[in-house]
Design an enzyme around this catalytic site. Structure first.
Site, PDB file in Angstrom:
ATOM      1  N   CYS A   1       0.761  -1.318  -0.072  1.00 36.71           N
ATOM      2  CA  CYS A   1      -0.059   0.129   0.125  1.00 36.71           C
ATOM      3  C   CYS A   1       0.808   1.359   0.121  1.00 36.71           C
ATOM      4  O   CYS A   1       0.505   2.295  -0.783  1.00 36.71           O
ATOM      5  CB  CYS A   1      -1.011   0.053   1.199  1.00 36.71           C
ATOM      6  SG  CYS A   1      -0.423  -0.489   2.780  1.00 36.71           S
TER       7      CYS A   1
ATOM      8  N   HIS B   1      -2.854   6.203   4.737  1.00 32.39           N
ATOM      9  CA  HIS B   1      -1.311   6.348   4.925  1.00 32.39           C
ATOM     10  C   HIS B   1      -0.831   7.841   4.493  1.00 32.39           C
ATOM     11  O   HIS B   1      -1.259   8.146   3.152  1.00 32.39           O
ATOM     12  CB  HIS B   1      -0.417   5.446   4.250  1.00 32.39           C
ATOM     13  CG  HIS B   1      -0.911   3.919   4.976  1.00 32.39           C
ATOM     14  ND1 HIS B   1      -1.343   3.603   5.963  1.00 32.39           N
ATOM     15  CD2 HIS B   1      -0.256   2.770   4.628  1.00 32.39           C
ATOM     16  CE1 HIS B   1      -1.483   2.428   6.409  1.00 32.39           C
ATOM     17  NE2 HIS B   1      -0.409   1.996   5.335  1.00 32.39           N
TER      18      HIS B   1
HETATM   19  C1  11C Z   1       1.029  -1.688   6.878  1.00 27.54           C
HETATM   20  N1  11C Z   1       1.867  -1.765   4.608  1.00 27.54           N
HETATM   21  O1  11C Z   1       0.357  -0.617   6.821  1.00 27.54           O
HETATM   22  C2  11C Z   1       1.649  -2.376   5.527  1.00 27.54           C
HETATM   23  C3  11C Z   1       0.559  -3.866   5.290  1.00 27.54           C
HETATM   24  O2  11C Z   1       3.134  -5.837   2.075  1.00 27.54           O
HETATM   25  O3  11C Z   1       0.987  -5.811   1.793  1.00 27.54           O
HETATM   26  C4  11C Z   1       0.798  -4.353   4.038  1.00 27.54           C
HETATM   27  C5  11C Z   1       1.772  -5.214   3.758  1.00 27.54           C
HETATM   28  C6  11C Z   1       1.942  -5.695   2.481  1.00 27.54           C
HETATM   29  O4  11C Z   1       1.091  -2.545   7.948  1.00 27.54           O
END
Ligand code: 11C
Ligand code: A2P
Length: 332
Positions: free
Chosen positions: A128, A241
């Site tokens: 993400c 995010h």
């Molecule tokens: C998080 N981005 O916010 C991570 C989750 O490689 O798909 C996703 C982890 C991934 O914790």
């Protein structure tokens, strides 16, 4: 034409967002099969006003399925995606299981849609934090060729899944009642804190999440010369995010030029009016499809440097929406 669609991980945070977005976009569905662990068998989930029973994810779950959307964790993808492919389904996998495999495309439609068609049944959906960054990097790279990226992320709790998001809410309620604060999903208390640790640490001192940003950015952008140094941080935000990004380019990109390039870029909205205190923030961006860019300025510490702030809903563009946009490349 209508398609038989399976969702592996239908009860999770991304699974729920898959359902919302399939409904919003009126994806042409014939049969919808909702799959999760044995724990969820018997649960019902509403889609377009109808109740669907959750079934257990097994090797036999994919008979007759055209498109299988996976978001049940990397080990489930490794185990069950090959069965889905054998059954004739196109798998779009949200986990990290296949992303760096040579013969599996890693796709963000705004950046490298064409790569999706060169698949052997599985298409990987990037991390993400990487997706949200690359939709903003792409138009800047096309214009000025990015050499180096320095990025710090501010990742919300729901990025770690539905139960992790619930942990932040539970900590907030416990604090308000003066009760002890429980820590299970994160390494430390997240409420009133920031945690510079997402996914496991690797040998070079970076975390896996940070190395995903290095490796996946190169693969999606199709340029193995781009260098990305990332610090990924969990913050007590529910959804969306944020990332502070500084790039160094071969050709100078002025702030004005960057604003022009980003305004025209698909999937990107520029929200950059500092005089009115307007810049993207998670509370505003959560629930939106586009990634929002603001705080665009020339870096005063290097010649061809540009700094900006980008925020995206990681359950939407960072996960479910991106996967469904990939699926839409294949529907007639
Ligand atoms: C998080 N981005 O916010 C991570 C989750 O490689 O798909 C996703 C982890 C991934 O914790
Ligand atoms: P379940 O709710 O039955 O545990 P999140 O990323 O929000 O934590 O969601 C994870 C998703 O993956 C959920 O839908 C979860 O289903 C599913 N899942 C977890 N473990 C398994 C498993 N062993 N088999 C099938 N699905 C699983």
């Amino acid at each position: 034409e209508k398609y038989n669609v399976a969702i592996a991980g239908a009860t999770g945070a991304v699974g729920e967002t898959f359902l919302q977005i399939l409904e919003e976009r009126n994806f042409p569905i014939n049969e919808l099969r909702l799959l999760a662990s044995a724990r969820s068998v018997g649960k019902t989930i509403k889609f377009k006003g109808e109740d669907y029973k959750v079934q257990e994810l097994t090797h036999d779950s994919f008979k007759g399925i055209d498109i299988a959307l996976f978001s049940a964790g990397a080990s489930r993808s490794l185990e069950f995606a090959p069965s889905a492919v054998k059954a004739g389904a196109l798998v779009i996998d949200n986990s990290s299981a296949f992303r760096m495999e040579k013969d599996i495309p890693l796709v963000v439609p705004e950046v490298n849609a064409a790569a999706a068609f060169d698949n052997n049944g599985i298409i990987a959906n990037p991390n993400c934090t990487t997706i949200i960054m690359v939709v903003a990097l792409k138009p800047l790279h096309d214009y000025g060729k990015i050499k180096r990226v320095v990025v710090s992320s501010y990742q919300s709790s729901s990025g770690a899944g539905a139960q992790a998001m619930e942990e932040l809410l539970a900590q907030t309620r416990a604090w308000a009642k003066g009760e002890p604060i429980k820590v299970e999903k994160f390494q430390h208390q997240l409420l009133f804190n920031v945690i510079p640790h997402i996914d496991k640490f690797t040998e070079n001192g970076y975390t896996k999440e940070e190395m995903k940003m290095f490796n996946e950015t190169r693969k999606i952008m199709g340029d193995d010369t781009i260098k990305v140094t990332a610090t990924c941080v969990r913050v007590p935000v529910i959804s969306a995010h944020s990332e502070a990004v500084t790039i160094e380019t071969e050709k100078k990109i002025t702030a004005e030029k960057a604003r022009e390039l980003l305004s025209k870029a698909p999937g990107v909205q520029v929200l950059d009016n500092p005089e009115k205190n307007e810049y993207p923030m998670p509370l505003f961006v959560a629930g939106k499809d586009d990634c929002y860019v603001g705080r665009i300025r020339e870096d005063i510490t290097c010649d061809n440097g540009l700094t900006f702030w980008v925020v995206g809903d990681q359950l939407r563009k960072g996960a479910a929406l991106n996967a469904i946009q990939i699926a839409e490349l294949f529907i007639k």
